[in-house]
Design an enzyme around this catalytic site. Structure first.
Site, PDB file in Angstrom:
ATOM      1  CE  LYS A 111      -4.131  -2.026   2.064  1.00  0.00           C
ATOM      2  NZ  LYS A 111      -5.127  -1.965   3.150  1.00  0.00           N
ATOM      3  CE  LYS A 192      -9.197 -11.953   0.125  1.00  0.00           C
ATOM      4  NZ  LYS A 192      -8.746 -11.636   1.490  1.00  0.00           N
ATOM      5  CE  LYS A 195     -13.599  -3.183   1.638  1.00  0.00           C
ATOM      6  NZ  LYS A 195     -14.403  -3.171   2.881  1.00  0.00           N
TER       7      LYS A 195
END
Length: 332
Positions: A111, A192, A195
């Site tokens: 991230k 994976k 969202k």
């Protein structure tokens, strides 16, 4: 009775992968365990959030917990920021954490990559997660495979504190479901389902309508073999759809392979979509009812926060006392 803790961030809406990998199991857990289900809104602010969306999404996520079958008389449902002990315990966890082990966290590296500025909160996210878990004497933490590293750090911090100060923390066990722990992206079955994916066709939201679900499943990546068979290495797309179908229908993968032995992908995908729609429809209906009953939702969250504060403050007091943070008073 073992204690279970689980938290979900109110950023975006949970996907079918979140539901099949974690949320669906929560209903079963509450029958035999002391469960704490938390809307972890303080984890969400490690990156900038719109305040109105965050506030609204926190209540929407709480409504979803109830819609999937969480019973507030059996489980404790609450919003993280309404229990101040979480951030107080997080500071204690930060103070016994090492920079090196936080910088090695895979999610932090992913991230923070290519960002001009990275918040300190993104680095110290794992100690807050450890605080969430340890405050309730948690025995079991159900997580997806991507959170396993964070749970290992939680265990290490609990053991480190117990050794340095006082043996007060329960060392939690990680529970990863054998099937469905990692539902994959519909467009790219090698990653994976998420969202946060920019491609909305890669995931199914729990609020997607029937038409949208059908369209996304029919666009899902398969292969040119046209055989409905579970082979994760050579047929990742078909294997992912079989896993989803199995979890939504209750049929085993072997039963589904036999059922579609002489049928093509078109019929198979259509039936996968129908199984998903049947699974999500009652959840969506209950969710809408709860959002329209705001007083009921607030009352449930108030009760949850009251119980969570009581339990968490007792554990926080133990930790502060063990570290010498409690002022000694003269006995009268």
């Amino acid at each position: 009775m073992a204690t279970i803790f689980s938290g979900v961030k109110p950023t975006g809406f949970p996907t079918l992968g979140n539901y099949l990998g974690a949320l669906k199991h929560f209903v079963t857990y509450q029958e035999e365990h002391d469960c704490y289900f938390c809307v972890v809104n303080q984890h969400a602010i490690t990156v900038p959030q719109d305040k109105l969306e965050l506030r609204a999404n926190s209540k929407k996520l709480a409504a979803l917990y109830l819609a999937i079958g969480i019973d507030p008389d059996k489980s404790t449902l609450f919003i993280q920021s309404e229990v101040p002990a979480h951030t107080k315990m997080a500071w204690i966890m930060q103070c016994i954490s090492y920079m090196g082990e936080l910088e090695r966290m895979t999610q932090f590296k992913d991230k923070s990559e290519n960002r001009v500025a990275v918040s300190a909160g993104l680095l110290t996210y794992p100690p807050l997660m450890a605080a969430d878990i340890l405050l309730y004497g948690t025995n079991i933490v159900p997580v997806g495979e991507d959170q396993k590293q964070h749970l290992e750090l939680t265990r290490n911090l609990a053991e480190r504190f117990n050794k340095q100060y006082n043996d007060i923390f329960t060392i939690p066990e990680v529970h990863i479901p054998k099937v469905g722990a990692r539902i994959m992206d519909l467009g790219n079955p090698n990653k994976k389902m998420s969202k946060s994916d920019e491609n909305v066709n890669g995931y199914i939201s729990l609020l997607d309508d029937e038409k949208t679900i059908m369209k996304k499943v029919k666009r899902a990546t398969t292969d040119s073999d046209m055989t409905v068979k579970y082979d994760k290495e050579n047929k990742p797309g078909v294997s992912n759809l079989l896993t989803i179908y199995s979890l939504c229908s209750g049929k085993t993968i072997e039963e589904l392979e036999q059922l579609y032995e002489d049928k093509g992908y078109g019929e198979f995908k259509n039936d996968v979509a129908e199984a998903i729609i049947s699974e999500l429809k009652p959840i969506q209906e209950r969710y809408e009812t709860l959002l329209n009953s705001e007083d009921e939702l607030d009352e449930i969250l108030d009760r949850g926060a009251e119980k969570a504060n009581f339990v968490a403050n007792k554990m926080l007091a133990k930790a502060e006392r063990a570290m010498g943070l409690e002022r000694k008073r003269k006995k009268k």
